[in-house]
Design an enzyme around this catalytic site. Sequence first.
Site, PDB file in Angstrom:
ATOM      1  N   GLY A  45       0.146 -15.263  -2.759  1.00  0.00           N
ATOM      2  CA  GLY A  45       0.422 -14.460  -1.424  1.00  0.00           C
ATOM      3  C   GLY A  45      -1.244 -12.625  -1.659  1.00  0.00           C
ATOM      4  O   GLY A  45      -0.747 -12.116  -1.060  1.00  0.00           O
ATOM      5  N   ILE A  72      -0.923 -19.024   0.295  1.00  0.00           N
ATOM      6  CA  ILE A  72      -0.405 -20.606   1.696  1.00  0.00           C
ATOM      7  C   ILE A  72      -2.476 -21.056   2.545  1.00  0.00           C
ATOM      8  O   ILE A  72      -2.276 -21.756   2.278  1.00  0.00           O
ATOM      9  CB  ILE A  72      -0.044 -20.364   2.338  1.00  0.00           C
ATOM     10  N   ARG A  73      -3.298 -19.571   2.836  1.00  0.00           N
ATOM     11  CA  ARG A  73      -4.547 -20.103   3.571  1.00  0.00           C
ATOM     12  C   ARG A  73      -5.437 -19.859   2.640  1.00  0.00           C
ATOM     13  O   ARG A  73      -4.485 -18.626   1.559  1.00  0.00           O
ATOM     14  CB  ARG A  73      -4.231 -19.074   4.845  1.00  0.00           C
ATOM     15  N   TYR A 179      14.133  -7.548   8.148  1.00  0.00           N
ATOM     16  CA  TYR A 179      13.522  -7.393   6.745  1.00  0.00           C
ATOM     17  C   TYR A 179      13.788  -6.461   5.482  1.00  0.00           C
ATOM     18  O   TYR A 179      13.935  -7.378   4.507  1.00  0.00           O
ATOM     19  CB  TYR A 179      11.975  -6.979   6.969  1.00  0.00           C
ATOM     20  N   LYS A 183      15.142  -7.527   1.583  1.00  0.00           N
ATOM     21  CA  LYS A 183      14.186  -7.065   1.164  1.00  0.00           C
ATOM     22  C   LYS A 183      15.459  -6.524  -0.438  1.00  0.00           C
ATOM     23  O   LYS A 183      15.590  -6.111  -1.462  1.00  0.00           O
ATOM     24  CB  LYS A 183      13.422  -5.813   1.195  1.00  0.00           C
TER      25      LYS A 183
HETATM   26  P1  NAD Z   1       0.342  -9.064   4.342  1.00  0.00           P
HETATM   27  O1  NAD Z   1       1.176  -9.919   5.582  1.00  0.00           O
HETATM   28  O2  NAD Z   1      -0.499  -8.459   4.660  1.00  0.00           O
HETATM   29  O3  NAD Z   1       0.247 -10.304   2.472  1.00  0.00           O
HETATM   30  C1  NAD Z   1       1.105 -11.896   3.058  1.00  0.00           C
HETATM   31  C2  NAD Z   1       0.368 -12.707   2.379  1.00  0.00           C
HETATM   32  O4  NAD Z   1       1.644 -14.046   1.971  1.00  0.00           O
HETATM   33  C3  NAD Z   1      -0.810 -12.797   3.721  1.00  0.00           C
HETATM   34  O5  NAD Z   1      -1.504 -13.504   3.102  1.00  0.00           O
HETATM   35  C4  NAD Z   1      -0.196 -14.191   3.449  1.00  0.00           C
HETATM   36  O6  NAD Z   1      -0.903 -15.525   4.429  1.00  0.00           O
HETATM   37  C5  NAD Z   1       0.820 -14.718   2.799  1.00  0.00           C
HETATM   38  N1  NAD Z   1       1.864 -15.825   2.714  1.00  0.00           N
HETATM   39  C6  NAD Z   1       2.703 -16.234   3.953  1.00  0.00           C
HETATM   40  N2  NAD Z   1       3.601 -17.153   3.544  1.00  0.00           N
HETATM   41  C7  NAD Z   1       3.027 -17.642   2.510  1.00  0.00           C
HETATM   42  C8  NAD Z   1       3.785 -18.702   1.660  1.00  0.00           C
HETATM   43  N3  NAD Z   1       4.586 -19.441   2.354  1.00  0.00           N
HETATM   44  N4  NAD Z   1       3.217 -19.175   0.648  1.00  0.00           N
HETATM   45  C9  NAD Z   1       2.096 -18.340  -0.452  1.00  0.00           C
HETATM   46  N5  NAD Z   1       1.615 -17.560   0.375  1.00  0.00           N
HETATM   47  C10 NAD Z   1       2.050 -16.748   1.878  1.00  0.00           C
HETATM   48  O7  NAD Z   1       1.279  -8.112   3.301  1.00  0.00           O
HETATM   49  P2  NAD Z   1       1.423  -6.911   2.195  1.00  0.00           P
HETATM   50  O8  NAD Z   1       1.294  -6.148   3.038  1.00  0.00           O
HETATM   51  O9  NAD Z   1       0.345  -7.516   1.860  1.00  0.00           O
HETATM   52  O10 NAD Z   1       2.685  -7.000   1.541  1.00  0.00           O
HETATM   53  C11 NAD Z   1       3.088  -7.796   0.418  1.00  0.00           C
HETATM   54  C12 NAD Z   1       4.253  -7.796  -0.358  1.00  0.00           C
HETATM   55  O11 NAD Z   1       4.160  -5.901  -0.411  1.00  0.00           O
HETATM   56  C13 NAD Z   1       5.410  -8.507   0.810  1.00  0.00           C
HETATM   57  O12 NAD Z   1       5.948  -8.601  -0.181  1.00  0.00           O
HETATM   58  C14 NAD Z   1       5.480  -6.542   1.739  1.00  0.00           C
HETATM   59  O13 NAD Z   1       7.261  -6.788   2.521  1.00  0.00           O
HETATM   60  C15 NAD Z   1       5.448  -5.946   0.909  1.00  0.00           C
HETATM   61  N6  NAD Z   1       5.472  -4.472   1.585  1.00  0.00           N
HETATM   62  C16 NAD Z   1       4.013  -4.051   1.799  1.00  0.00           C
HETATM   63  C17 NAD Z   1       4.215  -2.453   2.403  1.00  0.00           C
HETATM   64  C18 NAD Z   1       2.331  -2.580   3.456  1.00  0.00           C
HETATM   65  O14 NAD Z   1       2.700  -1.149   4.153  1.00  0.00           O
HETATM   66  N7  NAD Z   1       2.200  -3.576   3.491  1.00  0.00           N
HETATM   67  C19 NAD Z   1       5.059  -1.997   2.184  1.00  0.00           C
HETATM   68  C20 NAD Z   1       7.031  -1.874   1.511  1.00  0.00           C
HETATM   69  C21 NAD Z   1       6.204  -3.749   1.478  1.00  0.00           C
END
Ligand code: NAD
Length: 352
Positions: A45, A72-73, A179, A183
């Site tokens: 990811g 995935i992309r 969500y 978690k």
């Molecule tokens: P994001 O949505 O920006 O990025 C997630 C990435 O995962 C994307 O690039 C997407 O293409 C990829 N993805 C989705 N499905 C997939 C799959 N099947 N296989 C491989 N890749 C896949 O999310 P983020 O903000 O970077 O968050 C990352 C982590 O941190 C997550 O677990 C999120 O829950 C956690 N988190 C984020 C925040 C925040 O404010 N951004 C806060 C709390 C927790």
Amino acid sequence: MSKGYKSQSFKKMLHQCVWRVKFIILKHYICAVKTTIMAKILIIGACGQIGTELTKKLRDVYGTNEVIASDIRKGEPEFVASGPFEVINALDFNQIETVIEKNGVEDVYLMAALLSATAEKNPAFAWDLNMNSLFHVLNLAKAGKIKKIFWPSSIAVFGPTTPKQNTPQYTVMEPSTVYGISKQSGERWAEYYHNIYGVDIRSIRYPGLISWSTLPGGGTTDYAVDIYHKALSDGTYTCFLSEETRLPMMYMDDAIRATVEIMQAPAENIKIRSSYNLSAMDFTPKEIAEAIKKEIPDFTIDYTPDFRQKIADSWPQSIDDSSARQDWGWKHDFDLTSMTADMLEHLSAKVE
Ligand code: NAD
């Protein structure tokens, strides 16, 4: 004469032996340092808001070729070309296992997930992705194929019945979003795999994260990034949360540093194997708008709350992160004023 010659060649042999032993010890030492400092890393990811920044930081710390980015992309061409990249579906156990075995990966950072707002639109898929990707990585560690896991949790593990101010590490946790449920379940499984199978998993409950270089991926705190972009492009912003909605937030630089630091900490310092509360600042949309106005005096804001208001109302307003500070030395750098100055400086430079 021959006695003197013999003792001289004996001394020479002894000297060579000592050097050989020193060389072997040095070689083992370098190998040991290499395996502790230069473990191969896989980020799943990696093209998202956090993953992009994390990839850059881990490559700075451990070297470009030691860190494999995957998603995935395919992300931005520049990002994909910046180091090793694999297309991996986090739901495909065999794909993850193959990349791990092929590259001798030791540490996995699992960042793939469906975030809070997007997850509410597709609860069944959110549960599938958020839980099964975690199980795949946990099971690879249980089987001894990887050594260490980083998996992020979130303040979404808390719910409407949780104390809202200075939310403690251990408290009532009744999340009301899919969500948050995923978690919280993930945290329970992380601790279980650590206690029962000895899996070295480390986790942080990130608050809302704010960054200038990457866009957010569908969370409830996304407004705190959008507002800076709109302040510069339009001079005005319509916020999807009400003006008094207080939420815990953190600048990306701090979040990335926390992630690297928790992974580098000695295992015995990581006393919580579910997930650590982590905090830096908390503010309302009105307060962030006032901070922006100090830099852009003509900036205006109005409020049109949507379905995300309900999610935000179920979350804490501020977080007690004393366990992280005590156990592995967590300390934040950025507050609202310094973050606002840094965001506007970087975004203005990007526009120019
Ligand atoms: P994001 O949505 O920006 O990025 C997630 C990435 O995962 C994307 O690039 C997407 O293409 C990829 N993805 C989705 N499905 C997939 C799959 N099947 N296989 C491989 N890749 C896949 O999310 P983020 O903000 O970077 O968050 C990352 C982590 O941190 C997550 O677990 C999120 O829950 C956690 N988190 C984020 C925040 C925040 O404010 N951004 C806060 C709390 C927790």
